[in-house]
Design a protein around this motif. Sequence first.
Motif: not given
Length: 252
Positions: A15, A87, A138
């Motif tokens: 991130g 993320n 993700l």
Amino acid sequence: MAKIALITGATAGIGEACAHLFAREGFDLILTGRRQERLDALAQQLNSTYNVRIAVAAFDIRNREQVLHHLDILPDDLKQVDILVNNAGLSQGLDPLQNGSYDDWDTMIDTNIKGLLYVSKLVANWMINNKKGHIINLGSIAGKEVYPNGNVYCATKSAVDALSKGMRIDLLQHGIKVTAIHPGAVETEFSEVRFKGDKDRAKKVYEGFTPLTAEDVAETIWYVASRPAHVNINDLVLMPTAQATGSMIYRG
């Protein structure tokens, strides 16, 4: 007018690397995470280096009320989000199912699945109103292949894989792209978090081979985010050269 990216879990690892890369490319940013001081320091650094607008929102993604509150109070012009990078995620423990911790299971399910859903629903509706957007989730090689003692973590990342496919179908009519990125072994805080601060055990995960870095994954995310409007990369797996499957790594 600058484009806007919202990045969850921006206080470390992938991130944080994404925040640097998108800022370098001229994006204004909304950065979320649990650690206010890290968010503030990152925002100051990015603003001074790249002269982009940064908004930060510190909350626990597992808490639906916090998610909705902190994102809803953002200025209306910042809700013109072009890219959402989902993320935020983690693993807790590495035990056979019969020995697993209920608390670890709840933390992984609430973070990796429910937290992603809370953010995605809100931001997807912004994107529908704006008639544009790209959601990048993700996942993990753990969502493609189950490995020993990975059970619940693998299940949560399999859910991310399935949810990405579902989002792509549901948002198709609105012209919103959805991409899932599935990395193999990445050396970040991931293993240290999994092993609850045991740095020595975490370090051993990456011994004997060269793992991916957070920057490697961020560059891949930028690649898919920067394709032309008519191109979407649905699903992408990236691995260290030394890794063939979720559990097979050559430690030469």
